[in-house]
Scaffold this active site. Structure first.
Site, PDB file in Angstrom:
ATOM      1  N   ARG A  98     -20.870   6.610 -26.708  1.00 11.35           N
ATOM      2  CA  ARG A  98     -20.042   7.025 -27.837  1.00 11.35           C
ATOM      3  C   ARG A  98     -20.269   6.119 -29.046  1.00 11.35           C
ATOM      4  O   ARG A  98     -20.472   4.914 -28.902  1.00 11.35           O
ATOM      5  CB  ARG A  98     -18.567   6.977 -27.467  1.00 11.35           C
ATOM      6  CG  ARG A  98     -18.176   7.817 -26.272  1.00 11.35           C
ATOM      7  CD  ARG A  98     -18.379   9.293 -26.507  1.00 11.35           C
ATOM      8  NE  ARG A  98     -17.575   9.807 -27.593  1.00 11.35           N
ATOM      9  CZ  ARG A  98     -17.619  11.064 -28.031  1.00 11.35           C
ATOM     10  NH1 ARG A  98     -18.469  11.909 -27.495  1.00 11.35           N
ATOM     11  NH2 ARG A  98     -16.850  11.457 -29.020  1.00 11.35           N
ATOM     12  N   VAL A  99     -20.205   6.730 -30.220  1.00 16.42           N
ATOM     13  CA  VAL A  99     -20.293   5.953 -31.454  1.00 16.42           C
ATOM     14  C   VAL A  99     -18.964   5.980 -32.198  1.00 16.42           C
ATOM     15  O   VAL A  99     -18.828   5.380 -33.259  1.00 16.42           O
ATOM     16  CB  VAL A  99     -21.415   6.490 -32.374  1.00 16.42           C
ATOM     17  CG1 VAL A  99     -22.759   6.344 -31.709  1.00 16.42           C
ATOM     18  CG2 VAL A  99     -21.160   7.940 -32.780  1.00 16.42           C
ATOM     19  N   ASP A 100     -17.977   6.702 -31.654  1.00 14.84           N
ATOM     20  CA  ASP A 100     -16.641   6.720 -32.258  1.00 14.84           C
ATOM     21  C   ASP A 100     -15.691   5.884 -31.404  1.00 14.84           C
ATOM     22  O   ASP A 100     -16.120   5.171 -30.500  1.00 14.84           O
ATOM     23  CB  ASP A 100     -16.131   8.153 -32.425  1.00 14.84           C
ATOM     24  CG  ASP A 100     -16.139   8.926 -31.099  1.00 14.84           C
ATOM     25  OD1 ASP A 100     -16.299   8.294 -30.042  1.00 14.84           O
ATOM     26  OD2 ASP A 100     -15.979  10.151 -31.140  1.00 14.84           O
ATOM     27  N   ASP A 101     -14.414   5.952 -31.693  1.00  8.20           N
ATOM     28  CA  ASP A 101     -13.430   5.139 -30.985  1.00  8.20           C
ATOM     29  C   ASP A 101     -12.939   5.834 -29.718  1.00  8.20           C
ATOM     30  O   ASP A 101     -11.739   6.029 -29.507  1.00  8.20           O
ATOM     31  CB  ASP A 101     -12.257   4.813 -31.914  1.00  8.20           C
ATOM     32  CG  ASP A 101     -12.669   3.905 -33.060  1.00  8.20           C
ATOM     33  OD1 ASP A 101     -13.571   3.075 -32.844  1.00  8.20           O
ATOM     34  OD2 ASP A 101     -12.108   4.038 -34.149  1.00  8.20           O
ATOM     35  N   VAL A 102     -13.875   6.215 -28.891  1.00 11.27           N
ATOM     36  CA  VAL A 102     -13.566   6.831 -27.609  1.00 11.27           C
ATOM     37  C   VAL A 102     -14.345   6.086 -26.532  1.00 11.27           C
ATOM     38  O   VAL A 102     -15.520   5.782 -26.698  1.00 11.27           O
ATOM     39  CB  VAL A 102     -13.934   8.328 -27.595  1.00 11.27           C
ATOM     40  CG1 VAL A 102     -13.740   8.923 -26.209  1.00 11.27           C
ATOM     41  CG2 VAL A 102     -13.093   9.090 -28.611  1.00 11.27           C
TER      42      VAL A 102
END
Length: 686
Positions: free
Chosen positions: A554-558
């Site tokens: 993941r590159v997001d806040d997940v």
């Protein structure tokens, strides 16, 4: 290797370098005369399979309407769709994002999963082998029997007022009643929302308040391993919380799971709570089908996002039906004689697509297991494989790594000769686990379908097709039919050839989700605004010189924990609800078994001392509010958090500290208080 450009496939680009580069076990030396002949045979076989794939893939890209129409025609439609097979707009600059497939076509996924299979002559074929938590406790349903059970529940739901388009929340463990409930809802056009029976009362209440169901279906308790989980108590607390917020439910249909808890010991609210066994078996075993439009809702499945509120991913009927059935058929090389076992829970998308709908739409025999994979010992999975002669085994890298740690002896004590295809789901599988899975579990003879896909995609997007090309341990390989993956840079420009960047998909596919329930704006913002014109997966990806795709996370806040996506904001929100927590920041770190673990930096209220009791209390707060699977693996005391002068938390620095990559912290001089970093490093082992 097979090399091709996803947008310009070309059979002329087939190449096959030395297999040893891929970690595959070979029986003879490369230079031996026998192997030379053997390799020529395999080469020709693979060329034929690969050419077939490239032929189908090329058509799926150049003529998606014709390609998917031909496949959809294999299913039953009460009315065929109109001349426009699909319509789409993935570019927010051109208006609202919209995806539609087979609109105007009238069908029913339950009918296609059961009645159509029975009409083909397979009514007496086993649909479900059910294995209980305790060895020796099991059950079986044929397709005829499954349809009868589904119809009884469907008739009950209709009798209590559930109509087409109404929501039904299902909070059940892996009993046969879970797929039965899903199919019963789809038979009458109701929208099911399965909630994983590991979520807390608060998380369940959030979902109930969002979709406002007519009925909640649960059971009194479940035994998982040696532990009893009192599901009805969790539902009671969730319904009380929902009522305080103005959402009242009249019916809680409860299945008595007597192996875990007797009904006499179950807390009960007269007038609302109904025992499944007291009412459902009284209803007729036939139920009229509610024909629905291909674009009518099928189910809601809530998934964590980068904000605290779970997202209600909405899938519709026709496209999802066609796509899940097709991906199951090809990605596992399914044959009618196969016995298929996916270890996922139906509370997640894998259980929807590849426990219930995908297999049953193909007339498959599936195994459903109630218990823990290591109970009563680490050999239980392979006991089940031998008991039911499982030929296709689909699981998560987390389980593979967990069983690998227990030792080969738990695997090799069983035959496993029935195994033909292995599969991996939920996260990229690391090469060492891949090799153990291939060499030990599969005895170096079973290809591994290492699948990449998401809740939002409905089905496999990038996956090997067994036998079609050589595999590389840890690579999802090439795209499925109709899927056009692209890797873009930070500006959204497509990158060709060998590269790394952000994984996006251009053009729609039948299984794509259509919106986020009640929040289409969030749908557009989350998935289509970052790189206009593309669906943004939120994952990083690299493509090697041979054209193979490698997912990098993941590159997001997940955070992807054991294949379950957990929003960092959701965990942070739970932590700061603790009366002694002033602030929290959560990041993901590598975990030997889970893939990613949850690492929490916690700033306490002024004057509150650090203690182990407080650490345990904070973790318990997360467990209670979200579920045990979201509990932090590490709580790191933080006098302060590294922030910019504008107040933004520098999670990049926190990830480096959590991973002990202290020589890669980068420039900290722009922080409002650079000394915070040194304090955090000193407290790393406290």
């Amino acid at each position: 290797m097979i090399w091709f450009s996803p947008t310009r496939p070309s059979p002329s680009r087939l190449t096959f370098p030395h297999p040893r580069r891929h970690g595959l076990s070979l029986p003879l030396l490369w230079n031996s005369d026998f192997f030379s002949h053997f390799f020529v045979f395999v080469f020709l076989l693979l060329c034929n399979l690969s050419s077939k794939y490239l032929e189908m893939y090329t058509r799926s890209i150049e003529d998606p309407a014709g390609f998917w129409s031909d496949i959809a025609s294999e299913f039953y439609w009460k009315e065929r769709w109109g001349p426009l097979v699909y319509s789409q707009n993935l570019d927010i600059r051109k208006g609202n994002v919209e995806i539609e497939w087979f609109k105007g076509g009238m069908t029913n996924i339950c009918y296609n999963s059961l009645d159509r299979i029975i009409d083909s002559g397979d009514g007496d074929k086993v649909a479900i082998f059910w294995e209980g938590n305790e060895p020796g406790f099991d059950g079986t349903l044929t397709y005829n029997q499954l349809l009868s059970r589904v119809c009884q529940l469907a008739n009950y739901l209709k009798d209590v007022g559930v109509r087409k388009g109404d929501a039904v929340v299902i909070y059940l463990p892996m009993l046969m009643e879970l797929p039965i409930a899903m199919l019963a809802c789809s038979r009458i056009g109701a929208v099911h929302s399965v909630v994983f029976a590991g979520f807390s009362a608060e998380s369940l209440a959030q979902r109930i308040m969002d979709c406002k169901p007519k009925v909640v279906i649960t059971c009194n308790a479940v035994r998982r391993g040696s532990k009893v989980i009192y599901l009805k108590d969790i539902v009671d607390a969730a319904l009380a919380e929902s009522a305080r917020n103005g959402i009242l439910l009249d019916i809680c249909l409860t299945y008595e799971n007597e192996s875990a808890m007797k009904r006499e010991a179950t807390k009960w609210q007269e007038g609302r709570d109904i025992w499944w066994q007291d009412v459902v078996p009284q209803y007729p075993t036939t139920c009229a089908v509610e024909w629905v439009d291909a674009e009518d809702p099928l189910f809601l499945l809530y998934t964590s996002g980068s904000t605290g509120k779970p997202k209600g991913v909405l899938h519709t009927t026709g496209g999802y039906m066609v796509y899940t059935a097709t991906t199951f058929k090809y990605a596992f090389d399914y044959k009618p004689s196969d016995i298929y076992w996916c270890t996922a829970d139906c509370g997640w998308i894998t259980g929807h697509s590849y426990v219930t709908y995908g297999p049953l739409l193909n007339g498959a025999t599936i195994v459903v297991y109630e218990g823990a994979p290591n109970y009563p010992n680490a050999g239980r999975c392979w006991d089940i494989v031998d008991k039911y002669k499982v030929s296709i085994f689909y699981t998560a890298p987390t389980l593979v790594r967990s069983l690998m740690r227990e030792g080969d002896q738990y695997v090799t004590r069983n035959s496993r000769k029935s195994l033909r295809v292995l599969g991996s789901v939920g996260e990229p599988i690391n090469p060492s686990a891949w090799r153990w899975f291939f060499n030990v579990v599969g005895a170096a003879r079973c290809p591994i379908s290492d699948t990449w896909w998401q809740t939002e995609t409905g089905g496999f997007m990038i996956t090997p097709l067994p036998g079609a090309w050589p595999q590389k341990p840890g690579s999802a390989t090439f795209p499925f039919f109709g899927i056009q993956p692209v890797i873009v840079d930070e500006k959204g420009a497509e990158i060709e050839g060998e590269c790394s960047g952000y994984l996006c998909v251009k053009s729609s596919w039948p299984g794509a989700f259509r919106t986020l329930y009640g929040d289409h704006e969030r749908y557009e913002t989350t998935y289509f605004s970052t790189f206009p014109g593309y669906y943004f997966s939120g994952d990083g990806c690299s493509r090697d010189k041979d054209g193979y795709y490698w997912l990098t996370g993941r590159v997001d806040d997940v955070i992807n924990v054991s294949g379950h996506r957990i929003g960092t904001a959701e965990v942070e929100s739970a932590l700061v609800s603790h009366r002694h927590c002033a602030e929290a920041a959560v990041v993901g770190v590598e975990h030997e078994v889970k893939g990613q673990g949850i690492y929490a930096f916690v700033t306490l209220v002024e004057g509150i001392p650090y203690s182990e009791d407080l650490r345990r209390s904070l973790i318990l707060t997360v467990r209670n509010q979200i579920g045990a699977f979201a509990a932090p693996d590490k709580v790191h005391w933080a006098p302060g958090l590294p922030k910019t002068r504008s107040g933004k938390i520098m999670r990049r620095i926190l990830r480096k500290i959590a991973s002990r990559q202290l020589d890669e912290l980068g420039d900290t001089s722009t922080l409002a208080d650079p000394s915070v970093v040194d304090q955090l490093i000193k407290l790393a082992d406290c």
